[in-house]
Design a protein around this motif. Sequence first.
Motif, PDB file in Angstrom:
ATOM      1  N   CYS A   1       0.844  -1.196   0.000  1.00  0.00           N
ATOM      2  CA  CYS A   1       0.000   0.000   0.000  1.00  0.00           C
ATOM      3  C   CYS A   1       0.880   1.248   0.000  1.00  0.00           C
ATOM      4  N   ASP A   2       0.623   2.164  -0.906  1.00  0.00           N
ATOM      5  CA  ASP A   2       1.293   3.461  -0.957  1.00  0.00           C
ATOM      6  C   ASP A   2       2.790   3.320  -1.241  1.00  0.00           C
TER       7      ASP A   2
ATOM      8  N   HIS B   1       2.776   1.941  11.082  1.00  0.00           N
ATOM      9  CA  HIS B   1       2.711   2.316   9.670  1.00  0.00           C
ATOM     10  C   HIS B   1       4.142   2.414   9.156  1.00  0.00           C
TER      11      HIS B   1
ATOM     12  N   THR C   1      -8.019  -4.026   2.287  1.00  0.00           N
ATOM     13  CA  THR C   1      -7.689  -3.185   3.430  1.00  0.00           C
ATOM     14  C   THR C   1      -6.452  -3.710   4.126  1.00  0.00           C
TER      15      THR C   1
ATOM     16  N   TRP D   1      -2.789  -0.018   9.072  1.00  0.00           N
ATOM     17  CA  TRP D   1      -2.134   1.287   8.943  1.00  0.00           C
ATOM     18  C   TRP D   1      -2.553   2.138  10.141  1.00  0.00           C
TER      19      TRP D   1
ATOM     20  N   GLU E   1      -6.362   6.755  12.442  1.00  0.00           N
ATOM     21  CA  GLU E   1      -6.470   5.786  11.350  1.00  0.00           C
ATOM     22  C   GLU E   1      -6.086   4.390  11.839  1.00  0.00           C
TER      23      GLU E   1
ATOM     24  N   ARG F   1      -5.956   1.198   5.998  1.00  0.00           N
ATOM     25  CA  ARG F   1      -5.926   2.001   4.782  1.00  0.00           C
ATOM     26  C   ARG F   1      -6.284   1.101   3.601  1.00  0.00           C
TER      27      ARG F   1
ATOM     28  N   THR G   1      -5.947  -0.208  -0.165  1.00  0.00           N
ATOM     29  CA  THR G   1      -4.851  -0.316  -1.115  1.00  0.00           C
ATOM     30  C   THR G   1      -5.394  -0.512  -2.531  1.00  0.00           C
TER      31      THR G   1
END
Length: 803
Positions: free
Chosen positions: A583-584, A636, A718, A721, A726, A729, A731
Amino acid sequence: MHNPINHEDLGFFALKQGHFPEAVNIFRRALDEKKTARAYFGFGIAHDRLEDFPTARWAYYKALDIDPQSVEIQQHIDEVDRRIAALAGSSHPKRREVRFRALKDTFEVLTGRTWKPLFVKAINLGLAPPGSYPGEYAIRKGTYRAWFEQMQALGFNAVRIYTLHPPAFYEALYEFNEKRGKLFLLQGIWAELPDNGDFGHDLYLRYIRQQITEAVDGVFGSGSLPERPGYPHGTYTCDVSPCTLGFIVGREWESCPVAAFNSKEGRRLNDSDGSFIQVSAGTPFENWIGRIGDFLLGYESSRYGTVHPLSTICWPTLDPLVHPSESRYEDDLHRQGQRIRTEGCNENEDVESLDPAKFKVKQGAGFFATYHAYPYYPDFMNNDYLDDETPYLSYLSNLRRRHGRQPVIIGEFGVPSSREVSHWHVKGWHHGGHNEVRQGEINGEMMLAIHRAGLAGGAVFSWFDEWFKKNWLFMAYELPPDRNALWFNFQDAEQNYGLIAAYPGYPGRMVSLSGNREEWQNATPLSRKEGPPLFLFDDGGDDARTLARLAAQHDEGFFYLRLETRGKIDFSKAHYVIGLDTCDPSAGEFVLPFNLNVTSPLGLKFIIHLCGAERSRILVCPAYDKYLNAARREIHPGRSFEGAWIVMQNRPNVRRTSKDGRRFYPSRVVPMSNLRQGSLDPNHRQYDSLADFFVSETAIELRIPWGLIQFTDPSSKTVLWKKGAEETRKTDGIRAIACSFKPESQSMAAVPTGRNLNAADMLPLSGSPSQTYTWKEWDTPLYHFYTKRSAGIYQRYLEKLPS
């Protein structure tokens, strides 16, 4: 993107195979995609074959609404109407019999005119196949019937259930025993805890009594229940009282509400003398249990003219034994110099007690003690017996002595075939971390211990894997919680207790880790190349280090990777690193380890290091590690160019001190990073149900549990994160890079190439785009049942025990 499956065609294939429960979910998936007459029709046939005729009729009519000219659909409607009418006119004789008693030492069964001892060899049966929760009652009559056949074939003589099931369960059991079966019933009566902790409140008593009367009526095949959320409904017509061993009231009662109730009632010890149950010097909670039991036997006697053996559930947390190794939570923290939490209640494991030895029947078939007793929880199950050769047997023998001649059964025991360990055990009987072979052996040894201790029997947990369940180590990372039943977490011990696997995908495993290229025909290529590697060593290992292709696919439980090379895999000459961005891509660790001098174009969260059967592992960037960061509540990946990677770990046992404060028991930390080499093909010589990767001539296949790479719900894409408010997060998918290198002989570091990079080869090549692996979210999981190897092994242990 993973190639789409035609779920309508797959559903009809499942029907031809006779896999009707699996077909239900396949057609649900098809209907999620598009509501067609053919999908509704298949959905109806699946329920028809499972003898759920009302649902089948509904589905047929939905199909007919879309295709009103279909003669075939109308014929199925006419046929199911005939079956429903025939059932409405049928009746079953009511026998109102009790053929069992539990008055001393063991159960006895009335055979002819003679009472004979019966050693209970039971299996616990849950309610929720994949994609469902217990309150949805998704199991149908045809499934129950097939399972009863399997249970008896494996050597079980009883099935234990926790609550009233729908009428289909009792119909299937009745018909099975009428024809040729001999499977007895331990009927549980579920009880949620009172909201206010007051077991004596009028509203709670009304709730408990209703649970009792409905369960008793269901066993005797009497009465109808309306539709209510979370409860079974329908008309009960089958009297299974002759095959019912007894009733077990309640659940694993928890120490905090028990403590609150005992305190509220002044903690006075009193005798209780009901019409059926006597309690000697009972605590307020014990006397409350006595009154509830008295109500059950009174209701059964007045309405049906007979009474069954009775029990309630206890467990080590509330057992009447003293455990020297277990101090109070408050004392433990104080000795370690930590601040003591005073508000609320601390769940102490050896403070409150529920002593079934105090219960006796004045009239009736007896009171037996039921314990849920696992060898690894609470911690005193280890720490009290660290010097014993057989700790579990020692505990059971102590229970036996406490109860004298009162029959005792172990209503739950077992080990899961999960990948990870959730509680440590001194003899290796851990809460998880066992392959299927070892699961069967340990379960069998526990059952032998139950018999050797002189107990009346046991019920192994459990019949099939249930995906909705959560273990304490993983429950904070399975989010959103209401979607937990939609995916399978191989890491989570609670989801892996079954002797029957509920495994992701249909009709079988998507990837068997056996080198079968056909299993990868529909996989998504993430990167590929032709030609030589980036650097040639001319040492005979260049082909092994030449990367050709990286592909991926997935199912409801796993993310799969296949790394292909030009030459034969040789770990003495080539190591491989696969970096994953979940993710990210702007966050994570950008520098690869092992002296590679490689900076990734992606922020990586995980590194897979493949270097042989003994040393291969998966690593995580430190900021994203749960073990290191859970206490600060920030998990995270951040953004790092330090090249720091660490092994993933869990702490299944915290530090403990003995009651007298003189002995300390260390916490236990277990690694999650180690990768096991093996195959999932049962016929392969390297078969291992816990295998993570397989090596063939020029390819390495990997099976990576979603939970291991910190997906909290792959069905909604999901990931974990934790950052401020939060928790998770979303993805867009997974990206990956791969490197090969020549390892130094004395370390895992890369041999220098003399260039800027010490990688022998890379996928993708610098400047090439990285393919994102993505998938369509799902609301209905696909799965298949299969019998684990543990079942056959456990069967051989049961054969050693008396019937």
